[in-house]
Design a protein around this motif. Structure first.
Motif, PDB file in Angstrom:
ATOM      1  N   MET A   1       0.838  -1.192   0.000  1.00  0.00           N
ATOM      2  CA  MET A   1       0.000   0.000   0.000  1.00  0.00           C
ATOM      3  C   MET A   1       0.875   1.245   0.000  1.00  0.00           C
ATOM      4  N   ALA A   2       0.559   2.175  -0.879  1.00  0.00           N
ATOM      5  CA  ALA A   2       1.310   3.433  -0.927  1.00  0.00           C
ATOM      6  C   ALA A   2       0.623   4.439  -0.017  1.00  0.00           C
ATOM      7  N   PHE A   3       1.224   4.700   1.141  1.00  0.00           N
ATOM      8  CA  PHE A   3       0.669   5.687   2.052  1.00  0.00           C
ATOM      9  C   PHE A   3       0.958   7.083   1.498  1.00  0.00           C
ATOM     10  N   SER A   4      -0.058   7.895   1.411  1.00  0.00           N
ATOM     11  CA  SER A   4       0.134   9.277   0.977  1.00  0.00           C
ATOM     12  C   SER A   4      -0.685  10.174   1.883  1.00  0.00           C
ATOM     13  N   THR A   5       0.008  10.883   2.762  1.00  0.00           N
ATOM     14  CA  THR A   5      -0.650  11.833   3.656  1.00  0.00           C
ATOM     15  C   THR A   5       0.100  13.151   3.575  1.00  0.00           C
ATOM     16  N   ALA A   6      -0.433  14.156   4.222  1.00  0.00           N
ATOM     17  CA  ALA A   6       0.242  15.455   4.235  1.00  0.00           C
ATOM     18  C   ALA A   6       1.638  15.330   4.837  1.00  0.00           C
ATOM     19  N   LEU A   7       1.814  14.404   5.775  1.00  0.00           N
ATOM     20  CA  LEU A   7       3.132  14.206   6.387  1.00  0.00           C
ATOM     21  C   LEU A   7       4.102  13.562   5.415  1.00  0.00           C
ATOM     22  N   THR A   8       3.695  12.466   4.767  1.00  0.00           N
ATOM     23  CA  THR A   8       4.608  11.777   3.857  1.00  0.00           C
ATOM     24  C   THR A   8       4.995  12.678   2.694  1.00  0.00           C
ATOM     25  N   ARG A   9       4.052  13.493   2.225  1.00  0.00           N
ATOM     26  CA  ARG A   9       4.362  14.398   1.114  1.00  0.00           C
ATOM     27  C   ARG A   9       5.273  15.533   1.563  1.00  0.00           C
ATOM     28  N   PHE A  11       7.594  15.549   3.894  1.00  0.00           N
ATOM     29  CA  PHE A  11       8.974  15.137   4.164  1.00  0.00           C
ATOM     30  C   PHE A  11       9.527  14.153   3.134  1.00  0.00           C
ATOM     31  N   GLY A  12       8.691  13.677   2.244  1.00  0.00           N
ATOM     32  CA  GLY A  12       9.169  12.713   1.267  1.00  0.00           C
ATOM     33  C   GLY A  12       9.516  11.375   1.885  1.00  0.00           C
ATOM     34  N   VAL A  13       8.742  10.953   2.898  1.00  0.00           N
ATOM     35  CA  VAL A  13       8.964   9.663   3.540  1.00  0.00           C
ATOM     36  C   VAL A  13       7.921   8.672   3.060  1.00  0.00           C
TER      37      VAL A  13
END
Length: 331
Positions: A1-9, A11-13
């Motif tokens: 699963m590709a997690f995409s949240t405001a946090l991952t975007r 910091f690019g994590v």
């Protein structure tokens, strides 16, 4: 699963998982391992001790992935934050106390637009202040958390949505990402944080019990064997160990059971007035009768049953979160 949240975007994590900057536990190796594992690792700088920073910063600054440092706001000099900024961290987290002077310094630092400000809050007044200061990320800490937190705060389940709603109502454009903290001990907790509207979760107790943790082996053993029912939010141990700034503040600490808790619970004023009792605590620490530090542990400590490498733990948490979210939507 590709997690995409405001946090991952932001910091690019890969995963919306952040390790708490726990003083005495979250050293450079732990933070680096979390970051390399796909999360955001935060070095626990505490009061900004120069020797600690000189020893631990190189271990994480060259990890090749986004990383950050966390400070105890009330105990830290601005100069310590400035020393960290020289290493170009992706984030600086500030907890407990007025973060205003530090936020201004981070913002004013030439060429540090890459450094995001993470502010931890324990009530809505602190959340409003964080918004006013222009926090890039807000950590909403519930009272289930281990270590220091609000004396009269709210539990994570109702507090996180309140902060999420506050941020949404105050934001003219893109809301500030909120992280859930307190009582998150496995991937199901991470999934729950996302369901509450958070952009990720910050975990402390779970990352204390990893192979890279700096925590004393006796403390790690106590966490692995500990039970949530045995945790208690108190000021007794801060008083006993002479941590007067903590004991006189609005923050108490959630710890596992302790001999001095049983002895002095409800007699805090008497303990504070007794130099002999406080010296007895120090003597007991020196002879090994009590742990070198209180065992900071959150209510999710029951979920901590092993001592994995931190990067492996990050992957496990992400897989568990994916499974939990899949069950929730019937996949």
């Amino acid at each position: 699963m590709a997690f995409s949240t405001a946090l991952t975007r932001m910091f690019g994590v890969r995963y919306p998982i952040v390790s708490a900057p726990m003083g005495g536990s979250a050293g450079g190796a732990l933070a680096a391992a979390v970051s390399r594992g796909g999360g955001l690792g935060l070095l626990g700088a505490g009061d900004g001790n120069r020797e600690l920073l000189a020893r631990e910063l190189p271990l994480v600054a060259d990890c090749g992935r986004p990383w950050g440092v966390g400070f105890l706001t009330w105990a830290t000099e601005v100069a310590a934050v400035e020393r960290v900024l020289e290493h170009r961290p992706d984030a600086v987290m500030l907890s407990f106390g007025d973060p205003t002077p530090y936020v201004e310094r981070i913002r004013a630092a030439a060429g540090t637009s890459y450094t995001k400000v993470i502010l931890q809050v324990t009530d809505l007044d602190e959340a409003r202040q964080a918004l006013d200061l222009g926090a890039d990320v807000i950590v909403a800490q519930g009272t289930e958390s281990g270590g220091h937190g609000a004396r009269r705060g709210m539990s994570t389940l109702p507090f996180v949505p309140l902060v999420v709603d506050l941020v949404a109502s105050a934001s003219a454009s893109v809301p500030v990402p909120v992280l859930a903290a307190g009582g998150v001990g496995d991937g199901r907790g991470v999934a729950a944080a996302l369901a509450l509207g958070a952009a990720g979760a910050l975990l402390g107790t779970r990352f204390q019990a990893t192979s890279e943790s700096l925590a004393d082996p006796s403390i790690v053993k106590a966490i692995v064997e500990g039970r949530g029912r045995d945790t208690e939010r108190n000021s007794v141990l801060d008083i006993a160990r002479g941590a007067t700034a903590w004991s006189s503040s609005k923050y108490t600490a959630r710890t596992l059971g302790h001999a001095y808790l049983d002895r002095w619970r409800g007699r805090e004023a008497e303990l504070a007035a007794s130099a002999e009792a406080q010296q007895a605590y120090q003597d007991d620490v020196l002879r090994g009768a009590v742990p070198p530090l209180p065992v900071w542990a959150g209510e999710a400590v029951d979920l901590v049953t092993d001592l994995p490498p931190a990067a492996e733990l990050v992957a496990r948490l992400a897989a568990e979160a994916e499974e939990a979210l899949g069950r929730a939507v019937g996949r």
